[in-house]
Design an enzyme around this catalytic site. Structure first.
Site, PDB file in Angstrom:
ATOM      1  N   SER A 218      16.336 -24.990 -48.334  1.00 50.53           N
ATOM      2  CA  SER A 218      16.690 -23.581 -48.152  1.00 50.53           C
ATOM      3  C   SER A 218      15.787 -22.956 -47.091  1.00 50.53           C
ATOM      4  CB  SER A 218      16.525 -22.821 -49.466  1.00 50.53           C
ATOM      5  OG  SER A 218      16.607 -21.425 -49.258  1.00 50.53           O
ATOM      6  N   TYR A 231      11.374 -19.418 -56.055  1.00 45.82           N
ATOM      7  CA  TYR A 231      12.329 -20.375 -55.478  1.00 45.82           C
ATOM      8  C   TYR A 231      11.834 -20.866 -54.124  1.00 45.82           C
ATOM      9  CZ  TYR A 231      16.749 -22.092 -53.525  1.00 45.82           C
ATOM     10  OH  TYR A 231      17.734 -22.848 -52.940  1.00 45.82           O
TER      11      TYR A 231
END
Length: 385
Positions: A218, A231
């Site tokens: 990501s 995250y």
């Protein structure tokens, strides 16, 4: 006169390759913004200046040959006889990737959390008999060992051609200070330690086949997205591990790629009951002092912003599936794939523009917060008085 004509056509050929290559790359990457075009035009102008110096024809031919090699389509490797393991195939990228690669003729081993779930059922209905479904929670070492045994039985004397590290979670909610330690640990356990364990377990088989490792990461692992600290930290650890592997496994013939997607509708992102549950858990578990300083209104806005962002996520997963397929099938895969509109622009801004501009861009792109924490509101009120 003949020398002039030859130089002219060489010049035109080089310019056409450069400009055509720029347009091809932009269309392939789904980039709508100007930075890539500016960079390529700069390179074109530089080359034009060099050509204007009437460099020797041999050098111009060498430049033309190098440009043709750079932009020529890569050879696709055959799928026949190659076995792949894909994690996290219950839904989203994993399920779609398993379907695509099965249709290309690969022997796919697709891991799911629930063998009786809707995702596994769809894979059984839509894929060929070459696809094998296995149950694996990547945080459970016993599950990983069971899949290893199953994979070895399927491979026989062959090695494993590809590992697609797709399984992951985003259980983050709220500012870094408000995020619970269980959230940080949960993200790290799945996104980093789970993927680490799977990768290390299957590396001997991948080295045997001189195969491929493709990991879905990501941009939040490399850029400071507000409210994604837990995250993002797990993905940052994962990125460093995978990039280190890329250096270390080069001599073994194993090629390693990272796919960096933009925002897509996968996993729990569209499950609004999930966000409500996360919000209630946060209110219950955050300390009373922090709750007082930030205020419920501030935390409620964060939840609503996450939900709004989830609604705008893209449903067409093809940019990511195409990137994964490319990394597994071309002769020379890229180390990094930017999958989805706007990712290239985001990285350009993060890399080349001032930090203050990059920070404002991320804040406007992701969570456009308007509510001020209660403690700051009181401070502002005191200053006015």
């Amino acid at each position: 006169m003949e020398e002039f004509a030859l130089s002219f056509w060489i010049y035109m050929g080089v310019m056409s390759v450069f400009v055509g290559g720029a347009m091809q790359k932009m269309l392939a990457a789904h980039i709508r913004a100007a930075p890539t075009l500016v960079a390529w035009l700069g390179a074109t102008v530089l080359l034009e200046r060099l050509c204007s110096l009437w460099l020797p024809g041999a050098l111009l031919l060498a430049l033309l040959g190098a440009a043709c090699c750079l932009f020529s389509p890569q050879r696709r490797l055959p799928a026949e006889g190659k076995v792949l393991l894909i994690t996290g195939c219950d839904s989203g990228f994993g399920k779609a990737t398993a379907q695509r690669l099965d249709s290309l003729g690969f022997e796919v081993i697709a891991s799911v959390l629930d063998l009786d779930g809707p995702g596994a059922g769809e894979l059984r209905r839509t894929c060929s008999s070459h696809l094998t479904l296995v149950k694996m929670d990547i945080t459970q070492h016993e599950d990983i060992q069971n899949v290893l045994a199953c994979t070895k039985a399927k491979l026989g004397l062959r090695g494993l051609w590809g590992l697609v590290n797709n399984a992951g979670v985003c259980v983050n909610f709220g500012d870094a200070e408000l995020s619970l330690m269980t959230t940080y640990r949960g993200c790290m356990e799945v996104n980093f330690f789970g993927t680490l364990n799977v990768t290390k377990t299957f590396l001997p088989l991948l080295r045997q086949a001189k195969g491929r490792i493709v990991t879905i990461s990501s941009p939040s692992g490399e850029q400071p997205f507000p409210c994604l600290a837990a995250y993002g930290a797990s993905k940052a650890a994962l990125n460093l591990f995978i990039n280190t592997l890329r250096h270390e496994l080069g001599p073994w013939g194993v090629k390693v790629s990272i796919v960096l997607p933009s925002s897509f509708k996968t996993g729990q992102c569209t499950n609004f009951e999930y966000w409500e549950k996360q919000y209630k858990n946060l209110l219950q578990d955050v300390s009373p002092s922090l709750l007082e300083e930030y205020g419920e209104e501030y935390m409620l806005e964060t939840k609503e912003l996450f939900q709004t962002h989830a609604k705008t996520a893209r449903e067409d997963l093809s940019p990511v599936i195409n990137a994964i397929t490319d990394a597994l099938t071309v002769s020379h895969p890229k180390a990094r794939y930017y999958a989805g509109p706007g990712v290239g622009l985001m990285y350009f801004i993060h890399t080349y523009l001032p930090t203050s501009f990059s920070d404002r861009f991320l804040q406007r792109l992701f969570v456009k917060k308007k509510v001020v924490p209660q403690a700051l509101q009181r401070q502002l009120q005191q200053k006015r008085e």
